[in-house]
Write a protein that holds these residues in place. Structure first.
Motif, PDB file in Angstrom:
ATOM      1  N   ALA A 171      13.539  -5.515  -1.482  1.00 55.63           N
ATOM      2  CA  ALA A 171      14.062  -6.942  -0.826  1.00 55.63           C
ATOM      3  C   ALA A 171      13.088  -7.605  -0.468  1.00 55.63           C
ATOM      4  O   ALA A 171      13.262  -8.947  -0.844  1.00 55.63           O
ATOM      5  N   ARG A 172      11.844  -7.208  -0.330  1.00 58.52           N
ATOM      6  CA  ARG A 172      10.626  -8.560   0.021  1.00 58.52           C
ATOM      7  C   ARG A 172       9.343  -7.559  -0.136  1.00 58.52           C
ATOM      8  O   ARG A 172       9.368  -6.544  -0.267  1.00 58.52           O
ATOM      9  N   ASN A 173       8.424  -8.232  -0.286  1.00 58.94           N
ATOM     10  CA  ASN A 173       6.911  -7.468  -0.720  1.00 58.94           C
ATOM     11  C   ASN A 173       6.147  -8.159   0.450  1.00 58.94           C
ATOM     12  O   ASN A 173       4.664  -8.218   0.113  1.00 58.94           O
ATOM     13  N   SER A 174       6.318  -8.776   1.287  1.00 58.23           N
ATOM     14  CA  SER A 174       5.327  -9.115   2.502  1.00 58.23           C
ATOM     15  C   SER A 174       4.272  -8.140   2.772  1.00 58.23           C
ATOM     16  O   SER A 174       4.245  -6.964   3.341  1.00 58.23           O
ATOM     17  N   GLY A 175       3.174  -8.434   2.678  1.00 60.49           N
ATOM     18  CA  GLY A 175       1.968  -7.852   2.875  1.00 60.49           C
ATOM     19  C   GLY A 175       1.341  -6.995   1.568  1.00 60.49           C
ATOM     20  O   GLY A 175       0.393  -7.061   1.322  1.00 60.49           O
ATOM     21  N   TYR A 176       2.129  -6.575   0.992  1.00 56.21           N
ATOM     22  CA  TYR A 176       1.825  -5.670  -0.358  1.00 56.21           C
ATOM     23  C   TYR A 176       1.329  -6.620  -1.592  1.00 56.21           C
ATOM     24  O   TYR A 176       0.383  -6.209  -2.285  1.00 56.21           O
ATOM     25  N   GLU A 177       1.862  -7.772  -1.422  1.00 57.51           N
ATOM     26  CA  GLU A 177       1.271  -8.677  -2.555  1.00 57.51           C
ATOM     27  C   GLU A 177      -0.308  -9.312  -2.270  1.00 57.51           C
ATOM     28  O   GLU A 177      -0.979  -9.597  -3.299  1.00 57.51           O
ATOM     29  N   ARG A 178      -0.719  -8.966  -0.932  1.00 58.52           N
ATOM     30  CA  ARG A 178      -1.713  -9.281  -0.711  1.00 58.52           C
ATOM     31  C   ARG A 178      -3.027  -8.090  -0.984  1.00 58.52           C
ATOM     32  O   ARG A 178      -4.196  -8.404  -0.915  1.00 58.52           O
ATOM     33  N   ILE A 179      -2.498  -6.845  -1.378  1.00 56.87           N
ATOM     34  CA  ILE A 179      -3.460  -5.874  -1.797  1.00 56.87           C
ATOM     35  C   ILE A 179      -3.879  -6.096  -3.162  1.00 56.87           C
ATOM     36  O   ILE A 179      -3.280  -6.340  -4.082  1.00 56.87           O
ATOM     37  N   GLU A 180      -5.309  -5.935  -3.441  1.00 50.21           N
ATOM     38  CA  GLU A 180      -5.995  -6.220  -4.715  1.00 50.21           C
ATOM     39  C   GLU A 180      -5.896  -4.725  -5.334  1.00 50.21           C
ATOM     40  O   GLU A 180      -6.019  -4.681  -6.532  1.00 50.21           O
ATOM     41  N   SER A 196      -6.896  -8.864  -1.535  1.00 49.32           N
ATOM     42  CA  SER A 196      -7.279 -10.056  -2.014  1.00 49.32           C
ATOM     43  C   SER A 196      -7.596 -11.212  -1.013  1.00 49.32           C
ATOM     44  O   SER A 196      -8.296 -12.112  -1.495  1.00 49.32           O
ATOM     45  N   LYS A 197      -6.734 -11.315  -0.032  1.00 47.40           N
ATOM     46  CA  LYS A 197      -7.141 -12.147   1.103  1.00 47.40           C
ATOM     47  C   LYS A 197      -6.696 -11.342   2.343  1.00 47.40           C
ATOM     48  O   LYS A 197      -5.807 -10.578   2.476  1.00 47.40           O
TER      49      LYS A 197
END
Length: 835
Positions: A171-180, A196-197
């Motif tokens: 449904a969404r990836n909020s927060g998980y896309e920031r993990i490096e 990553s940020k």
């Protein structure tokens, strides 16, 4: 609240990963005031207690019996067991809360707290060059198959939800896309997560946490977890989902390392809200969220029990037998035993039917007297949404006028006061009282003020008589000109008549004139229920097609009308009074909003002079309100068109309260000359076909509050952007109103690791949302729960997450003791009538 479409005034959908403050998954609504205008400081607001405490019969575990089965009502059988899929619902969330790890849970004030059952610690251990969070897991934490919970589960969930692999239907990836990256720490119980940020809301991640068997492949994620879970790790296990009845059975987890669950079994039973009164009366449920009418009936049963009346006596006092007088009973007996056999048979059948009704009512009242009503305020608020995509509401002055016409306090009291609940309207879109981010920023828009609302409308060009067609209008051809000349006389005569909105009937008598003049009577022409109209019977309504369905529709990003630019500059100047950090306002040209902020001030800096009024809702200085406007009699118009807004409401049996609030809003808008056409639509189409598609001007629906507003609320208030096909990409911003600055504040709040700075940025964003007037929070939703009198640690939890292992039945709860507890917890105000 609830399902998609919020047919019960329910809550609109947010991401399943959004740690909302209620047990709901799929449902799915400026600091322009200087600090001196706020009723209290940010710190005062943040530290304030919730306006209603939880009511769940808290009881020490040693007083709770071991064993038993809890029958708990849910709205529907789960559509999926994967909380991260788009069709996850409230039942999905309830199951996840009982059987899966929650690294953080919410306390009574809606603030995230580390869950020691799974985490020994979790903290940011590095900020440079990258943010690193170190999780230390409880060494006893294991999945139901015996495997330790560890880094492989974190890695699998990150990869599934990061958005990098489109084969996962998330449904969404909020927060998980920031993990490096995610790594094992010093041992198997440590997990290092590198970002990553910077990400302020890192505590929202990995809750619920699924095993790698679910998250490890697209097939298991997309299909495998819809009907079963290969492993769980909570106080309960998922035993079965009955395909026929929809019942979900949870049993005590023998591998659970924490405090053992008191109950043997929890059965989640799908019972529609309209059927819950009957299910409770039949004794088929132990715990159920209910509506006001059911709460009143339980309250009445308890009152009868305290007065010593049994069900049969209650039936004669206020039930089916209450209309039977001695004379009627005598006459009925005489007819039943009379010589007219045909008549006697008819009367005997009627008497039998009535006796059966009395018996059913008596039995139901006796059973309902074994329940109590536990009540609090749900961590969700109902709002009035103003669709700013097109039409009159695309002008921010009209939106502000609508907001200034509405008495939020009156609406809150009409819903909550009869229930004995605090009736203070929410002061924030992004948090509720008691949460860390809460600050009352409603002064950025201002309170109810009829004169100011009229002044705003006048400044926008909506004036009495504006709906008249001008005489002798020039046409585009000689023939039309000739025809127009021939009609000039009659048109001029017609134009001299008072303007009349097509949605407002002329008063029929003196009383009606008096009511309308006082603004107490709504205009009701044009009200219809979709599906009930007949061809030719319904007044034409301008089509408002869903943007996404009309390629090339020309939908544009909203900007203030030119005449409002000066006003907007003044409002934004106030907002920036709270941007106290150095360089808080981004002055780059691409970051400025058209017609607002620094760009607008650059055009006319000398004209912006702050006043002492509440910012966000005032017409420019010198604008006078229309003189002697007698409320509902003065329909407004502009360029020959009447000011009328389409107000969409759900028509289902569970939405009576919402429709009552809608009626009050109609009367308030009538008082300033705004006409409404109320359209009642089926519950199942209310959200999908109207709110999400943009087919409305005004609508009532709810949003759940969140412990992580910088992440969860951003898509709700993000500035809509045009898509390549000409439609509008709105994410979850169904009012279609937003600004670049609001987006910037959300991004900055999510990207700072300074907690106080993040909270202040969220408050600034909220104040700007108030000033934009795309949505107006009206009241926090009531939470009414029917519970067996001997059921403890369960009920109206308010903000807090249920602690499933503590729910149970009180030890040695004798009938006498249960009756005493019922007296203490009845909440008699639930049954009181509104004044």
């Amino acid at each position: 609240m609830s399902q998609i479409g919020a047919p019960h005034g329910g809550t609109c959908p947010k991401s399943p990963r959004s740690r909302t403050l209620r047990t709901v998954a799929a449902l799915t609504s400026a600091v322009l005031a200087v600090t001196a205008l706020a009723g209290c400081s940010a710190d005062d607001d943040a530290d304030a207690a919730p306006v209603a405490v939880q009511d769940n019969a808290p009881t020490p575990r040693d007083l709770v019996a071991d064993g038993g089965t809890l029958r708990w009502a849910v709205d529907a059988a789960p559509t999926t067991l994967n909380a991260f899929q788009a069709d996850a619902d409230a039942t999905t969330s309830r199951i996840a809360g009982a059987v899966l790890p929650a690294l953080y849970t919410l306390d009574q004030r809606g603030r995230p707290q580390r869950n020691p059952d799974y985490l020994e610690s979790a903290q940011v251990v590095e900020t440079e060059p990258k943010q690193v969070v170190l999780y230390k897991l409880n060494q006893q934490a294991v999945w139901s198959d015996g495997r330790e919970i560890g880094a492989p589960d974190f890695v699998a969930q990150w990869r599934a939800l990061s958005g990098r692999d489109t084969a996962y239907w998330t449904a969404r990836n909020s927060g998980y896309e920031r993990i490096e990256k995610i790594e094992r720490g010093k041992n198997d119980l440590e997990v290092r997560v590198t970002f990553s940020k910077p990400y302020a809301d890192w505590q929202s991640l990995f809750t619920p946490l699924y095993p790698k068997q679910v998250m490890g492949s697209p097939d298991s994620f997309n299909d495998g977890a819809r009907t079963t879970l290969k492993a769980t790790a909570g106080p309960f296990l998922l035993k079965s989902v009955d395909a026929k009845s929809g019942d979900v059975t949870l049993i005590r987890n023998p591998r659970w390392w924490g405090q053992a669950a008191k109950l043997d079994t929890v059965v989640l039973k799908p019972v529609p809200r309209a059927d819950r009164a009957d299910a409770l009366a039949a004794g088929a449920l132990d715990l159920a969220e209910i509506d006001r009418s059911t709460a009143e009936r339980i309250s009445l049963a308890l009152k009868d029990a305290r007065a010593g009346r049994n069900g049969a006596q209650a039936a004669l006092a206020h039930g089916p037998g209450s209309s039977i007088t001695p004379s009627k009973a005598l006459k009925s007996w005489a007819l039943a035993h009379g010589s007219d056999e045909e008549k006697a048979e008819e009367v005997r059948a009627a008497r039998k039917k009535n006796q059966e009704a009395i018996a059913r009512y008596a039995s139901a009242q006796d059973t309902l007297a074994t329940y109590v009503v536990r009540k609090s305020l749900e961590p969700a608020y109902t709002q009035l949404s103003l669709n700013g995509e097109s039409g009159p509401l695309s002008d921010e002055r009209v939106r502000r006028a609508v907001a200034r016409a509405i008495d939020r306090q009156e609406l809150a009291e009409s819903v909550l006061k009869p229930l004995g609940l605090p009736a203070k309207p929410p002061g924030s879109h992004l948090a509720l009282a008691g949460q860390a981010a809460y600050k009352d920023s409603s002064d950025a828009l201002g309170g109810q003020d009829t004169q100011e609302a009229r002044a705003l409308l006048a400044d926008a060009g909506w004036v009495p008589g504006g709906a008249e067609q001008p005489a002798g209008t020039k046409a585009g051809s000689e023939a039309e000109k000739k025809e127009g000349t021939e009609k000039d006389a009659s048109e001029k005569k017609e134009a001299e008549k008072p303007a009349k909105s097509t949605a407002t009937p002329a008063p029929a008598d003196a009383k009606k004139k008096s009511d309308e003049a006082s603004g107490d009577a709504p205009s009701d022409e044009g009200l219809y229920i979709v599906g009930d109209d007949k061809p030719g019977d319904r007044r034409a309504v301008p089509a408002q097609a869903a943007p996404a369905a009309v390629p090339g529709a020309g939908t544009r990003v909203l900007t203030p009308a030119p005449a409002a630019a000066l006003q907007g500059a003044a409002l934004q100047a106030r907002a920036e009074a709270l941007d106290t950090r150095p360089g808080a306002l981004d002055s780059r040209p691409e970051a400025l909003e058209a017609g607002t902020g620094s760009a607008a001030r650059a055009g006319a800096p000398q004209a912006v002079k702050p006043d002492r009024g509440a910012a966000g809702a005032y017409a420019p200085r010198g604008t006078a309100a229309p003189a002697a406007v007698p409320g509902a009699q003065q329909a407004l118009g502009k360029d020959g068109k009447a000011l009328s807004l389409r107000f969409v409401l759900p028509s289902g049996p569970g939405s009576e309260s919402l429709r009552t609030v809608g009626d009050r809003i109609v009367r308030m808008l009538d008082a300033v000359g705004i006409r409404t056409e109320v359209t009642k639509v089926p519950d199942e189409s209310f959200f999908k076909d109207h709110i999400a598609s943009g087919d409305y001007d005004l609508a009532l629906y709810s949003w759940p509050a969140s412990a992580f507003p910088a992440t969860d609320a951003r898509p709700i208030f993000a500035k809509p952007e045009p898509a390549s096909d000409g439609s509008l990409m709105v994410e979850q911003n169904y009012s279609r109103v937003g600004t670049d600055r609001i987006d910037q504040l959300f991004d900055q709040a999510a990207g700072t690791l300074d907690e106080e700075e993040a909270l202040e940025l969220v408050r600034q964003a909220d104040a700007r949302i108030w000033a934009a007037a795309g949505s107006i929070p009206l009241y926090q939703r009531p939470q009414l729960v029917a519970a067996r009198a001997d059921l403890v640690n369960a009920g109206a939890w308010g903000f807090a997450a249920p602690r499933y292992q503590d729910i149970g039945f009180e030890k040695d709860a004798s009938p006498k003791k249960a009756d005493k507890k019922a007296d203490e917890r009845t909440g008699e105000k639930t049954g009181e009538k509104a004044d």
